[in-house]
Motif scaffolding. Structure first.
Motif, PDB file in Angstrom:
ATOM      1  N   SER A   1      -2.252  -3.583   0.183  1.00 48.52           N
ATOM      2  CA  SER A   1      -1.095  -4.480   0.220  1.00 48.52           C
ATOM      3  C   SER A   1      -1.575  -5.885  -0.092  1.00 48.52           C
ATOM      4  O   SER A   1      -2.292  -6.500   0.702  1.00 48.52           O
TER       5      SER A   1
ATOM      6  N   MET B   1      -7.590 -11.507   1.300  1.00 46.71           N
ATOM      7  CA  MET B   1      -7.566 -10.313   2.156  1.00 46.71           C
ATOM      8  C   MET B   1      -8.211  -9.098   1.493  1.00 46.71           C
ATOM      9  O   MET B   1      -8.680  -8.183   2.180  1.00 46.71           O
TER      10      MET B   1
ATOM     11  N   GLU C   1      -3.315  -0.153   9.621  1.00 46.68           N
ATOM     12  CA  GLU C   1      -4.608   0.538   9.684  1.00 46.68           C
ATOM     13  C   GLU C   1      -5.012   0.827  11.132  1.00 46.68           C
ATOM     14  O   GLU C   1      -4.687   0.065  12.042  1.00 46.68           O
TER      15      GLU C   1
ATOM     16  N   LYS D   1       0.832  -1.214   0.000  1.00 48.48           N
ATOM     17  CA  LYS D   1       0.000   0.000   0.000  1.00 48.48           C
ATOM     18  C   LYS D   1       0.863   1.260   0.000  1.00 48.48           C
ATOM     19  O   LYS D   1       1.766   1.402   0.825  1.00 48.48           O
TER      20      LYS D   1
ATOM     21  N   ALA E   1     -17.547   2.532   4.123  1.00 47.07           N
ATOM     22  CA  ALA E   1     -17.158   3.905   4.475  1.00 47.07           C
ATOM     23  C   ALA E   1     -17.735   4.887   3.459  1.00 47.07           C
ATOM     24  O   ALA E   1     -18.278   5.929   3.818  1.00 47.07           O
TER      25      ALA E   1
ATOM     26  N   HIS F   1      -1.860  -8.687   9.042  1.00 46.55           N
ATOM     27  CA  HIS F   1      -1.864  -8.053   7.726  1.00 46.55           C
ATOM     28  C   HIS F   1      -2.447  -6.653   7.743  1.00 46.55           C
ATOM     29  O   HIS F   1      -1.809  -5.699   7.291  1.00 46.55           O
ATOM     30  N   TYR F   2      -3.659  -6.510   8.244  1.00 45.56           N
ATOM     31  CA  TYR F   2      -4.332  -5.209   8.172  1.00 45.56           C
ATOM     32  C   TYR F   2      -3.808  -4.228   9.218  1.00 45.56           C
ATOM     33  O   TYR F   2      -3.661  -3.041   8.945  1.00 45.56           O
TER      34      TYR F   2
ATOM     35  N   GLY G   1     -15.078  -2.914   3.402  1.00 43.50           N
ATOM     36  CA  GLY G   1     -14.934  -1.862   4.415  1.00 43.50           C
ATOM     37  C   GLY G   1     -14.834  -0.492   3.775  1.00 43.50           C
ATOM     38  O   GLY G   1     -15.448   0.475   4.226  1.00 43.50           O
ATOM     39  N   LEU G   2     -14.057  -0.399   2.689  1.00 46.62           N
ATOM     40  CA  LEU G   2     -13.942   0.874   1.963  1.00 46.62           C
ATOM     41  C   LEU G   2     -15.301   1.279   1.406  1.00 46.62           C
ATOM     42  O   LEU G   2     -15.676   2.455   1.446  1.00 46.62           O
TER      43      LEU G   2
ATOM     44  N   PRO H   1     -12.806  -8.380   1.845  1.00 51.44           N
ATOM     45  CA  PRO H   1     -13.404  -7.725   3.020  1.00 51.44           C
ATOM     46  C   PRO H   1     -12.916  -6.296   3.220  1.00 51.44           C
ATOM     47  O   PRO H   1     -13.657  -5.436   3.681  1.00 51.44           O
ATOM     48  N   TYR H   2     -11.676  -6.057   2.857  1.00 51.37           N
ATOM     49  CA  TYR H   2     -11.120  -4.697   2.965  1.00 51.37           C
ATOM     50  C   TYR H   2     -11.860  -3.772   2.014  1.00 51.37           C
ATOM     51  O   TYR H   2     -12.253  -2.659   2.378  1.00 51.37           O
ATOM     52  N   ALA H   3     -12.066  -4.264   0.786  1.00 55.04           N
ATOM     53  CA  ALA H   3     -12.819  -3.486  -0.205  1.00 55.04           C
ATOM     54  C   ALA H   3     -14.238  -3.236   0.307  1.00 55.04           C
ATOM     55  O   ALA H   3     -14.803  -2.153   0.101  1.00 55.04           O
TER      56      ALA H   3
ATOM     57  N   LYS I   1     -20.447   7.794   4.288  1.00 56.45           N
ATOM     58  CA  LYS I   1     -20.132   9.200   4.057  1.00 56.45           C
ATOM     59  C   LYS I   1     -20.927   9.780   2.896  1.00 56.45           C
ATOM     60  O   LYS I   1     -20.783  10.945   2.559  1.00 56.45           O
TER      61      LYS I   1
ATOM     62  N   TYR J   1       1.054  -5.006   9.129  1.00 51.57           N
ATOM     63  CA  TYR J   1       1.685  -4.674   7.848  1.00 51.57           C
ATOM     64  C   TYR J   1       1.084  -3.429   7.203  1.00 51.57           C
ATOM     65  O   TYR J   1       1.801  -2.537   6.766  1.00 51.57           O
ATOM     66  N   MET J   2      -0.243  -3.339   7.150  1.00 51.37           N
ATOM     67  CA  MET J   2      -0.840  -2.162   6.524  1.00 51.37           C
ATOM     68  C   MET J   2      -0.999  -1.001   7.513  1.00 51.37           C
ATOM     69  O   MET J   2      -1.283   0.118   7.092  1.00 51.37           O
TER      70      MET J   2
ATOM     71  N   ALA K   1      -9.188   2.984   6.942  1.00 47.47           N
ATOM     72  CA  ALA K   1      -8.437   3.597   5.841  1.00 47.47           C
ATOM     73  C   ALA K   1      -9.138   4.848   5.335  1.00 47.47           C
ATOM     74  O   ALA K   1      -8.510   5.747   4.783  1.00 47.47           O
ATOM     75  N   LYS K   2     -10.448   4.913   5.519  1.00 49.70           N
ATOM     76  CA  LYS K   2     -11.215   6.068   5.064  1.00 49.70           C
ATOM     77  C   LYS K   2     -11.516   7.046   6.201  1.00 49.70           C
ATOM     78  O   LYS K   2     -12.427   7.856   6.095  1.00 49.70           O
TER      79      LYS K   2
ATOM     80  N   ALA L   1     -10.662  -2.523   8.895  1.00 51.07           N
ATOM     81  CA  ALA L   1      -9.479  -1.904   8.294  1.00 51.07           C
ATOM     82  C   ALA L   1      -9.863  -0.978   7.142  1.00 51.07           C
ATOM     83  O   ALA L   1      -9.315   0.120   7.008  1.00 51.07           O
ATOM     84  N   GLY L   2     -10.786  -1.410   6.313  1.00 47.97           N
ATOM     85  CA  GLY L   2     -11.234  -0.572   5.194  1.00 47.97           C
ATOM     86  C   GLY L   2     -11.882   0.711   5.704  1.00 47.97           C
ATOM     87  O   GLY L   2     -11.650   1.801   5.176  1.00 47.97           O
ATOM     88  N   LEU L   3     -12.688   0.586   6.751  1.00 49.31           N
ATOM     89  CA  LEU L   3     -13.308   1.773   7.354  1.00 49.31           C
ATOM     90  C   LEU L   3     -12.235   2.706   7.900  1.00 49.31           C
ATOM     91  O   LEU L   3     -12.289   3.924   7.705  1.00 49.31           O
TER      92      LEU L   3
END
Lengths: 272, 320
Positions: free
Chosen positions: A115, A121, B110, A106, A132, B103-104, A128-129, A124-126, A136, B107-108, B79-80, B75-77
């Motif tokens: 990353s 991995m 968050e 990243k 968000a 990882h989140y 979360g984005l 689920p991160y996507a 918002k 390493y990342m 990040a924003k 982690a995604g939340l």
């Protein structure tokens, strides 16, 4: 830009990306690189990066998560095509301590938002984005790309179920090339992914993963549909696409190139 | 927030126990901090988050029984720009979602605050699956992760707020049951990484964390009757350790005590620090012995494991 002009732009970008993938492998990678996995997504990323994702410096209306991290060369080549990084930076691929290792790390300044490397991995991160973005009320869409083998991973489905439940603005592109590291997906874990995603209450679409016009159409449609909830696009691809001796040949999941192979491959891309 | 807390509040937090206090404090903190979100892997009710959920339904996220997914979503939340508090039982947090923490959060990097509930033996008859026997061990080696183990209700309040304000990933390990004994009656400065010496004593140093701080103080009282004066330190931050305090210890014998395995936790961290040092004190590590303790009532289990005032005192007597 007319659709025809867009398609020409994608074709040029994809051709350059394929050359860059081969060049990175031959010139920069000491131990061999994930060539075929990168080639199978070259067209998908060419369309995404040149037509759908924001250009550098523009306001961020979409984010991309490469969950299929080992296809890094395709992402780096796409970032170069889109102007996020320079050719000089591309030459740093797999160099000691560089910002461009085999699996992307990243680095938002370089346009890398995730990353990768540990399959599963990304989804689920996507999600979360995307949550968000929804909270918002940004009107922002999140795109993620997974391998079909990657869908073996349980945590992918945890993200899938969550995204549907919360009707997230998430577009997941599945690089459906029918292969994974040890062989054909059908022989390892034959999944009807389209049915599984549909059962998980995602909207689904299919397309030829190497047809830029079809990709453009489906991405634009998905971008609209994602306002109602997550969309899975099954892009039918060929692992190693673009180089005849690599297509559907699992020897090329990760490999080195000899000078002869490199020149033959380059010539094929140039002729195409 | 919560400056000048009253005696009534101290009693409330004690009565609620660590998870109830976490939930109540987070709900209060969230009023003025709109970026705070609370995630749970379907353990909202068991996480003390009822109040938060009622007050901020749009900021309470039940990911379903999906701990690995919960970490990714948190982690995604983060990040924003959200401050993601994600809670579940300690062993699920650290083991089921272990790679995700690595990882989140590692390493990342968050900004996720992972809350591990039921650290230690508090889940009693629920048994091994629900106990946090080795959660600290599992996460301690992750670079960049801060690990907090508050000693009582007041410290849980401070640790929760400190975690929220800290820029970076935190593992907040909560334990004990309701009616958690009070260690800190009065307000005190709480700083991540700075331990608190609660009692002076030259015979032995007892460095404790979490629920064991209270028991260490009780053990010190027992030992004092025998003429053994124990220093008691609340090492509320297991990572990064307060090495300044450790290097300043003058006693010849040091006992570390934790409601956690003897392997890989506070004791191991302290031992690592002293490994290369000359004139390090003799170090006895007290915790849950290797093995799978037979389940029973919480108090009984502590005794079985030699954790409790008498067990600590016995370990000190042996060590000296």
């Amino acid at each position: 830009m007319s659709q025809n002009e867009q398609i020409i732009c994608c074709q040029q970008a994809a051709a350059q990306m394929r050359k860059d993938i081969l060049w990175m492998t031959y010139e920069k990678s000491a131990g061999g690189a994930h060539i075929a996995p990168a080639l199978s997504i070259a067209d998908i990323l060419a369309v995404l990066y040149t037509q759908m994702l924001p250009k550098p410096g523009r306001s961020k209306t979409a984010t991309f998560v490469l969950s299929k991290g080992h296809a890094a060369m395709a992402q780096y080549a796409a970032l170069c095509a889109a102007g996020y990084i320079t050719r000089q930076q591309l030459a740093d691929f797999e160099q000691n301590g560089s910002d461009f290792p085999s699996h992307p790390a990243k680095n938002p300044a370089l346009g890398i938002d995730f990353s990768g490397g540990s399959l599963g991995m990304g989804l689920p991160y996507a999600a979360g984005l995307a949550l968000a973005a929804k909270m918002k009320e940004e009107g922002h869409t999140v795109y993620t790309l997974l391998g079909d083998g990657e869908c073996n991973e349980g945590m992918v489905w945890e993200g899938v179920f969550f995204a549907a439940q919360h009707k997230l603005p998430l577009v997941a592109i599945i690089d459906q090339n029918g292969m994974q590291s040890d062989g054909e997906t059908g022989e390892i874990s034959a999944l009807d992914l389209s049915a599984l995603f549909a059962a998980a209450r995602w909207q689904t679409a299919e397309c030829d993963g190497h047809d830029h016009g079809a990709l453009l159409d489906v991405f634009q449609q998905a971008g609209r549909l994602a306002k109602q909830g997550p969309v899975a696009i099954f892009a039918h691809t060929v692992k190693g696409r673009g180089v005849s001796f690599m297509e559907n040949n699992n020897e090329w999941h990760r490999n080195r190139l000899t000078k002869e192979q490199y020149e033959t491959a380059l010539a094929e891309i140039e002729r195409a | 927030m919560f400056e000048n807390f009253t005696r009534a509040q101290v009693r409330t937090w004690s009565m609620l126990g660590s998870r109830g206090t976490y939930g109540a404090v987070l709900a209060e903190y969230a009023k003025e901090n709109p970026a705070v979100v609370a995630l749970s892997a379907d353990l909202g009710k068991s996480s003390g988050l009822d109040r938060f959920r009622a007050a901020f339904p749009e900021r309470f996220i039940n990911t379903g029984i999906a701990e690995q997914g919960m970490l990714g979503i948190a982690a995604g939340l983060a990040a924003k720009g959200f401050v993601s508090f994600a809670s579940t039982f300690a062993s699920f947090a650290a083991l089921r979602a272990g790679e995700q923490v690595h990882h989140y959060m590692g390493y990342m990097g968050e900004n996720v605050k992972l809350v591990g509930l039921m650290g230690g033996l508090a889940s009693g008859t629920f048994g091994v699956t629900h106990q946090g026997l080795d959660d600290i061990a599992a996460l301690r080696s992750i670079p960049g992760l801060t690990i907090l183990c508050p000693a009582d209700g007041v410290e849980t309040m401070k640790a929760t707020i400190a975690a929220a304000q800290h820029s970076g990933p935190v593992y907040l390990r909560l334990g004990g049951t309701m009616n958690l004994p009070v260690v800190h009656k009065e307000d005190y400065p709480y700083q991540i990484g700075k331990s608190i010496t609660l009692r002076q004593g030259s015979s032995v140093a007892i460095v404790a964390t979490g629920t064991m701080v209270h028991h260490a103080l009780k053990a010190a009282e027992l030992l004092a009757e025998e003429g053994i004066e124990a220093e008691v330190v609340d090492m509320h931050t297991v990572k990064p350790l307060d090495t300044e305090l450790l290097d300043g210890l003058k006693q010849k014998v040091l006992l570390t005590v934790e409601e956690h395995s003897v392997t890989g936790g506070l004791g191991a961290a302290v031992a690592e620090h002293f490994a290369a040092r000359e004139n390090a004190p003799k170090h006895v590590i007290l915790g849950i012995p290797q093995g799978y303790p037979k389940p029973g009532e919480y108090g009984w289990m502590l005794e079985q494991c030699g954790l409790g005032a008498e067990g600590i005192a016995a370990a000190v007597r042996q060590g000296i």
